[in-house]
Motif scaffolding. Structure first.
Motif, mmCIF file in Angstrom:
data_model
loop_
_atom_site.group_PDB
_atom_site.id
_atom_site.type_symbol
_atom_site.label_atom_id
_atom_site.label_comp_id
_atom_site.label_asym_id
_atom_site.label_seq_id
_atom_site.Cartn_x
_atom_site.Cartn_y
_atom_site.Cartn_z
ATOM 1 N N ASN A 204 2.071 -7.812 28.073
ATOM 2 C CA ASN A 204 3.203 -7.293 27.294
ATOM 3 C C ASN A 204 4.245 -6.589 28.153
ATOM 4 O OD1 ASN A 204 2.044 -8.225 24.942
ATOM 5 N ND2 ASN A 204 1.010 -6.300 24.489
ATOM 6 N N ASN A 205 3.848 -6.158 29.355
ATOM 7 C CA ASN A 205 4.780 -5.494 30.258
ATOM 8 C C ASN A 205 5.227 -6.413 31.392
ATOM 9 O OD1 ASN A 205 4.864 -2.647 29.190
ATOM 10 N ND2 ASN A 205 2.663 -2.874 29.481
ATOM 11 N N MET A 206 5.044 -7.728 31.181
ATOM 12 C CA MET A 206 5.439 -8.765 32.135
ATOM 13 C C MET A 206 4.762 -8.588 33.488
ATOM 14 S SD MET A 206 9.387 -9.752 31.284
ATOM 15 C CE MET A 206 9.220 -11.304 32.174
ATOM 16 N N ARG A 207 3.493 -8.176 33.441
ATOM 17 C CA ARG A 207 2.664 -8.158 34.648
ATOM 18 C C ARG A 207 1.789 -9.401 34.650
ATOM 19 N NH1 ARG A 207 1.562 -2.521 32.857
ATOM 20 N NH2 ARG A 207 0.139 -3.651 31.536
ATOM 21 N N LEU A 208 1.483 -9.905 35.851
ATOM 22 C CA LEU A 208 0.574 -11.038 35.978
ATOM 23 C C LEU A 208 -0.814 -10.641 35.483
ATOM 24 C CD1 LEU A 208 1.558 -12.200 39.567
ATOM 25 C CD2 LEU A 208 2.067 -13.438 37.459
ATOM 26 N N VAL A 209 -1.456 -11.529 34.752
ATOM 27 C CA VAL A 209 -2.829 -11.275 34.321
ATOM 28 C C VAL A 209 -3.766 -12.161 35.135
ATOM 29 C CG1 VAL A 209 -2.099 -10.646 32.001
ATOM 30 C CG2 VAL A 209 -2.789 -12.996 32.461
ATOM 31 N N PRO A 210 -5.005 -11.737 35.323
ATOM 32 C CA PRO A 210 -5.946 -12.533 36.119
ATOM 33 C C PRO A 210 -6.513 -13.711 35.337
ATOM 34 C CG PRO A 210 -7.011 -10.556 35.318
ATOM 35 C CD PRO A 210 -5.574 -10.448 34.905
ATOM 36 N N LYS A 211 -7.288 -14.525 36.024
ATOM 37 C CA LYS A 211 -7.946 -15.655 35.382
ATOM 38 C C LYS A 211 -8.818 -15.163 34.222
ATOM 39 C CE LYS A 211 -8.318 -18.825 39.313
ATOM 40 N NZ LYS A 211 -9.266 -19.556 40.183
ATOM 41 N N GLY A 212 -8.828 -15.964 33.172
ATOM 42 C CA GLY A 212 -9.684 -15.659 32.035
ATOM 43 C C GLY A 212 -9.092 -14.717 31.026
ATOM 44 N N VAL A 213 -8.028 -13.996 31.394
ATOM 45 C CA VAL A 213 -7.443 -12.996 30.496
ATOM 46 C C VAL A 213 -6.246 -13.591 29.764
ATOM 47 C CG1 VAL A 213 -6.309 -10.748 30.373
ATOM 48 C CG2 VAL A 213 -8.199 -11.116 31.970
ATOM 49 N N PRO A 214 -6.225 -13.541 28.437
ATOM 50 C CA PRO A 214 -5.093 -14.093 27.693
ATOM 51 C C PRO A 214 -3.793 -13.357 27.990
ATOM 52 C CG PRO A 214 -6.977 -13.750 26.247
ATOM 53 C CD PRO A 214 -7.289 -13.064 27.538
ATOM 54 N N GLY A 215 -2.729 -14.106 28.003
ATOM 55 C CA GLY A 215 -1.395 -13.535 28.170
ATOM 56 C C GLY A 215 -0.390 -14.509 27.609
ATOM 57 N N GLU A 216 0.872 -14.136 27.676
ATOM 58 C CA GLU A 216 1.921 -15.026 27.177
ATOM 59 C C GLU A 216 2.407 -15.923 28.311
ATOM 60 O OE1 GLU A 216 6.208 -14.940 24.791
ATOM 61 O OE2 GLU A 216 5.168 -13.065 25.254
ATOM 62 N N LEU A 217 2.635 -17.188 27.994
ATOM 63 C CA LEU A 217 3.104 -18.143 28.991
ATOM 64 C C LEU A 217 4.622 -18.045 29.127
ATOM 65 C CD1 LEU A 217 2.548 -20.459 30.954
ATOM 66 C CD2 LEU A 217 2.743 -22.036 29.022
ATOM 67 N N TYR A 218 5.076 -17.873 30.373
ATOM 68 C CA TYR A 218 6.502 -17.915 30.711
ATOM 69 C C TYR A 218 6.714 -19.116 31.622
ATOM 70 C CZ TYR A 218 7.173 -13.132 28.958
ATOM 71 O OH TYR A 218 7.268 -11.999 28.167
ATOM 72 N N ILE A 219 7.825 -19.831 31.424
ATOM 73 C CA ILE A 219 8.071 -21.063 32.174
ATOM 74 C C ILE A 219 9.424 -20.975 32.866
ATOM 75 C CG2 ILE A 219 8.309 -23.579 32.027
ATOM 76 C CD1 ILE A 219 6.621 -23.494 29.497
ATOM 77 N N GLY A 220 9.436 -21.377 34.138
ATOM 78 C CA GLY A 220 10.686 -21.457 34.887
ATOM 79 C C GLY A 220 10.805 -22.808 35.554
ATOM 80 N N GLY A 221 11.864 -22.972 36.345
ATOM 81 C CA GLY A 221 12.043 -24.221 37.064
ATOM 82 C C GLY A 221 13.196 -25.056 36.541
ATOM 83 N N ASP A 222 13.254 -26.297 37.015
ATOM 84 C CA ASP A 222 14.401 -27.162 36.726
ATOM 85 C C ASP A 222 14.416 -27.718 35.310
ATOM 86 O OD1 ASP A 222 15.224 -26.703 39.255
ATOM 87 O OD2 ASP A 222 14.733 -28.685 40.063
ATOM 88 N N GLY A 223 13.356 -27.508 34.549
ATOM 89 C CA GLY A 223 13.360 -27.975 33.163
ATOM 90 C C GLY A 223 13.994 -27.004 32.207
ATOM 91 N N LEU A 224 14.326 -25.809 32.709
ATOM 92 C CA LEU A 224 14.825 -24.746 31.840
ATOM 93 C C LEU A 224 16.232 -25.058 31.331
ATOM 94 C CD1 LEU A 224 13.154 -22.240 31.183
ATOM 95 C CD2 LEU A 224 14.578 -20.957 32.758
ATOM 96 N N ALA A 225 16.385 -25.066 30.007
ATOM 97 C CA ALA A 225 17.694 -25.335 29.405
ATOM 98 C C ALA A 225 18.643 -24.155 29.636
ATOM 99 C CB ALA A 225 17.530 -25.602 27.909
ATOM 100 N N LEU A 226 19.896 -24.335 29.238
ATOM 101 C CA LEU A 226 20.910 -23.295 29.453
ATOM 102 C C LEU A 226 20.887 -22.209 28.395
ATOM 103 C CD1 LEU A 226 23.979 -25.468 30.544
ATOM 104 C CD2 LEU A 226 22.332 -24.245 31.991
ATOM 105 N N GLY A 227 20.017 -22.360 27.400
ATOM 106 C CA GLY A 227 19.981 -21.382 26.325
ATOM 107 C C GLY A 227 20.374 -22.017 25.012
#
Length: 1002
Positions: A204-227
């Protein structure tokens, strides 16, 4: 014909690859559609020179997705930019599995993307049609493992890809090749990032979580639309700055916040858990509806299942399951199956059987349509009417409180929508109508009218005193803790879970007979060692025997490993046969021995073990047997009198107030599905808090004027908060339970559990947390005389058979073993030999021992092997040490800023997982790439529809002519966008929504 009047040459229009190629509308949670601005390179990145699929000129791609759905982007451009043939068809063809299979076979389709729901239908009806297909891509909804396995068995490995991706990240962001199925996961992972894509799992504070721990998926890269089009506020909310991007690491500057709950798996793939807005909280439990669906789909003859939360007439929430079955489903068998594989609070209250799952225009399950269906078949036992007046009165009360008619005496309280608050009302009404006080715990333990009526029928209608010896009795009462242990021993397969073994090594000249006599003398002195436990006239009692067997053996075993000897020595006890202690002296060498002692927890605790070893050593050295004024049975009688005192009532009120309202349940991420009944199979991992860190921890606790225990517990709470994404939890602690002066050196079971309720405020500093928590923890310890078992009984909590009441984890700071290590047997050198834990009474438990010889705090993390893998526990231990390091280094750090990941873990995510760069023609537009393909294969078939075939040259010509028609008619670019946008909205059912469209004049 009109098109033919215009030139088939290109118009001279200047667009760049970062220009908008299309605007795709998707539904919004507020009901207002969102127009997603997708660029040219967003599209080319998903189909050109990528890592998950290689499309070539020999491929035939089937367009199953309507152009208003982003799946069509893969179909159209995956085909036309790679020289493949695109097969189009009518909607009615694609929603009919038999017609769809015919077109796949007729056109010799080699590649296609299909929604999960449609994939399931095709697998059920015509799975054979997939045999000639090279690649089947499916995704968009929760996977049915059963259907994937059937397809895998039919077409073989390396032919199916499970894909995932929000429209905002352009079609696909991840892929998972299906070559085998790990059924223990219960689902199919969504996999790893496709080329030029970045994946981050954050809390929830945009920190990386370790393996096995649920978190929210954030996606970046060249597939990202303009909004989003004309939705700046929404764009800023969902497209956020990447906190890990720097000028040096070249990571994406912007990330899309998906709203999907996921976790990294051990093999570095990602597992989809659920939509964050699809998590529900029901009766204090956080529930993933997808977990219920997975269990339902695993049941015989159930092909599809969807679960939703609904409201009853009184506004109470319940879970409703919608099921498509392939044959007759025995509801009784389904009921029993669900009760075995899910805790009671997750069993759907109602079941709706459907002939087919309703799908929307995009081939996904139409949940709005499901909610219209009120013909729910309740999951109930066969109706049986009351047989006496008590059952009849209970039926009336239940029907009134639960708002359900015709409740039978075998209907289950949970499945009728019962929960703690309704149980409280029922208990009150029973008291008024039948003049009998029934606890909430009794209602949960007897969840049918028939069972509860039996309890009602046998119920009655309405300063520290000195412990004195009681006269001789054949049987004596037991303490509440002993009662709990006895019941668990009789009802659960606990094995040696409540054994208390210890192994001591002795170096020197040992007089074996002298040691055996000392052991036997202690058994004669302390009555608890001559005590057995029985059920007499419905009551659990203890019986004290005058004489019992000596209970200690001597063996000589020079060649044996001590670990093996210890494992062979530890065996279950029979509580009905005294003594509940046994010993063994093992000769390991000329002057090397081992003393093995095992007691059952029902007669002993940690302090008792220390007292026993201390007095055994004294007797061995020739000192006198202690004279005892009172024994444990006398203490129990005193305790039963204390329970009716004013002091006891004050403590009771303290605990009931602390646990009034909703009680937090620890939602720890598990490696395996929780069994329906508590398991005691366990293992442990050991680690140490090194002297330098121990010194810093002690210094901080002293400086802050808090106990060491408080600091360790608070750090543990932060660890659990990171793993469970919750800021309130209950952590078990242990008290010696020996506040009465007469019991300091008494043998017996005095331990009491203290459920410490901890709340975290992420805006607070760690220093503020430990200072405020210390006061609360001291209050808990001040009221430690109130038995934990009575608290559980008197609280209105859900009795989940798969969990320990109130808490699933403990942290215990010990000093008993360290004290034992300082003892001596005459001239013999004695040391404590660590015993490996093979059981676990909780989900997991952290025991911390002070080692005065090394300066370490030695830690043993005991865990349930049916819930966790060893790797997960090792990682948990490492994260606990990381948190301790950080808080002692920066005690004024805000809780939200505490980082538990190691540098290696961060490196793994930021560099290895997201090292997905591949060269592709990012600088070219879609039409430029298409023109290049036309130059390469002008005569190849580009598209097929209703028997008509167009070559790449013909398709290019018609596209150019259409462009000139639009130009000659004076249609402006914004007009075209507007027309397409409105057409897309119509298709998706948003006829009246116009506010987000650009202004134009048709």
């Amino acid at each position: 014909n009109t098109l033919n009047d215009f030139s088939d040459e290109n118009l001279d229009i200047q667009y760049n690859s970062d220009s908008i190629a299309y605007i795709m509308y998707t539904s919004g949670s507020t009901g207002i559609p969102k127009g997603i601005r997708t660029t040219h390179y967003n599209i080319s990145r998903v189909v050109k020179s990528t890592n998950y699929i290689d499309i070539n000129e020999k491929d035939v791609i089937l367009q199953l997705s309507n152009y208003a759905f982003d799946g069509s982007t893969f179909d159209i451009f995956g085909s036309l930019l790679n020289g493949a043939t695109l097969v189009l068809g009518k909607k009615e063809t694609f929603i009919d599995a038999y017609k769809l299979s015919e077109i796949i076979k007729k056109e010799k389709v080699t590649v296609f993307f299909i929604t999960t729901a449609l994939f399931n239908t095709l697998v059920d009806c015509e799975v054979e049609c997939l045999k000639g297909v090279r690649k089947v891509l499916f995704g968009g909804e929760r996977v049915s493992v059963k259907h994937v396995k059937k397809a895998l068995d039919t077409i073989g490995s390396n032919k199916m890809l499970h894909v995932y991706g929000p429209t905002e990240t352009t079609v696909f962001a991840t892929y998972y090749p299906i070559n085998d199925i790990e059924e223990s996961l219960g689902t199919i992972p969504i996999g790893k990032a496709i080329a030029n894509t970045e994946l981050y799992v954050l809390d929830n504070n945009m920190r990386l979580v370790p393996k096995g721990v649920p978190g929210e998926l954030y996606i970046g890269g060249d597939g990202l639309a303009l909004g989003y089009l004309n939705r700046e506020e929404l764009t800023n909310e969902k497209f956020v700055a990447n906190p890990f991007a720097t000028e040096q690491n070249q990571l994406s500057k912007v990330l899309y916040k998906t709203g999907d709950s996921v976790r990294w798996l051990q093999d570095n793939n990602i597992e989809f858990i659920d939509r964050l807005d699809n998590q529900i909280k029901l009766r204090g439990f956080r529930i993933e509806l997808g977990e219920i669906e997975a269990k339902l789909k695993a049941f015989d003859k159930i092909s599809e299942a969807v679960t939703l939360v609904r409201e009853d007439k009184s506004g109470g929430k319940y879970i409703c399951a919608y099921i498509v079955n392939d044959g007759n489903v025995d509801t009784e068998a389904l009921r029993n199956y669900l009760r075995k594989s899910l805790p009671d609070y997750m069993v759907p209250t109602k079941i709706v059987f459907l002939d087919a799952m309703p799908l929307n225009a995009n081939g996904k399950v139409d949940k709005k349509e499901l909610l219209k269906n009120d013909d729910a078949l309740e999951l109930r036992a066969r109706f049986e009417a009351p047989t006496n007046t008590i059952e009849a009165e209970l039926q009336r009360i239940w029907e009134d409180v639960l708002s359900v008619e015709n409740i039978g005496i075998n209907d289950n309280f949970y499945e009728l929508g019962g929960h703690s608050l309704k149980a409280t009302v029922i208990a009150s009404k029973i008291h008024k109508a039948l003049e009998v006080e029934i606890s909430i715990g009794e209602i949960f333990a007897n969840p049918t009218i028939k069972e509860l009526a039996r309890v009602v029928a046998v119920s009655d209608k309405n300063s520290i005193s000195e412990i004195v010896p009681v006269g001789y009795r054949e049987y004596y009462s037991v303490s509440s803790a002993q009662k709990r242990l006895y019941i668990q021993e009789q009802s659960d397969s606990i094995g040696t879970s409540y054994n208390m073994p210890i192994a001591l090594t002795l170096e020197g000249e040992l007089d074996v007979d002298k040691l055996r006599n000392a052991f036997y003398e202690l058994i004669n002195t302390y009555e608890v060692f001559r005590t057995s436990f029985h059920m007499v006239e419905g009551e659990i009692v203890q019986k004290i025997h005058k004489e019992v067997a000596r209970g200690i053996d001597y063996i000589s075993s020079y060649d044996a490993e001590l670990d093996g000897l210890v494992n062979a020595f530890i065996k279950p006890f029979d509580l009905g046969a005294a003594p509940l202690i046994r010993g063994q002296i093992v000769k390991l060498g000329e002057k090397r021995f081992a003393l093995l002692i095992d007691m059952h927890h029902i007669i002993s605790d940690g302090v008792s073990m220390l007292v026993f070893i201390k007095e055994l050593a004294s007797l061995y050295e020739g000192q006198q047997t202690p004279v005892l004024k009172v024994q444990y049975k006398d203490y129990v009688c005193w305790l039963n009198e204390f329970i009716v005192s004013e002091e006891f009532k004050k403590q009771e009120n303290f605990w009931l107030n602390k646990y009034s309202g909703e009680i937090p349940v620890l939602n720890m991420p598990l490696d395996y599905s929780r069994p329906d009944k508590r398991s005691f199979k366990g293992d442990s991992v050991s680690f140490a808090i090194q002297p330098k860190l121990v010194e810093a921890v002690n210094e901080l606790s002293q400086k802050s004027n808090v106990t060491l225990n408080t600091l360790l517990v608070c750090s543990y709470a932060i660890l659990l908060s990171r793993y469970c994404s919750q800021n309130e939890m209950v952590i078990g602690s242990l008290t010696a339970g020996r506040r009465h002066p007469d019991v300091n050196n008494m043998m017996g079971m005095f331990n009491n559990f203290l459920p410490l309720r901890i709340s975290l405020d992420n805006s607070n500093t760690f220093t503020k947390l430990i200072i405020s928590a210390n006061k609360n923890i001291m209050d808990f310890y001040e009221n430690q005389d109130y038995p934990f078992d009575m608290l559980v009984e008197n609280l209105s909590i859900n009795m989940d058979k798969s969990r320990n009441p109130l808490f699933d984890t403990m942290l215990i700071l010990h000093n008993e073993l360290d004290s034992i290590g300082s003892l001596r047997f005459g001239k013999l050198d004695m040391a404590n030999y660590p015993i490996a834990h093979q059981t676990s009474k909780l989900d997991f438990k952290l025991d911390i021992y002070n080692d005065s010889t090394t300066g370490n705090l030695n830690c043993i993390l005991e865990y349930n092997t049916e819930l966790f893998r060893k790797e997960s526990m090792l990682r948990l231990a490492e994260h606990y040490l990381n948190i301790l390091e950080e808080v002692v280094d920066k005690p004024t750090v805000k809780l939200s800023e505490i980082d538990m990941l190691s540098d290696i873990e961060k490196e793994l995510v930021l560099k290895q997982f997201n090292d997905t760069a591949m060269e592709y023609q990012k600088d070219k537009t879609i039409h430029q790439l298409f023109e290049e393909q036309v130059e390469k294969t002008p005569s190849s078939i580009a598209a097929i529809f209703k028997g008509e075939r167009l070559t790449y040259k013909e398709l290019n010509s018609k596209a150019n002519q259409l462009a000139r028609v639009l130009r000659e008619k004076g249609v402006q670019r914004d007009t075209i966008v507007g027309i397409i946008s409105e057409r897309s909205l119509r298709y998706n059912g948003y006829r009246k929504v116009r506010r987000s469209l650009p202004t134009y004049q048709p």
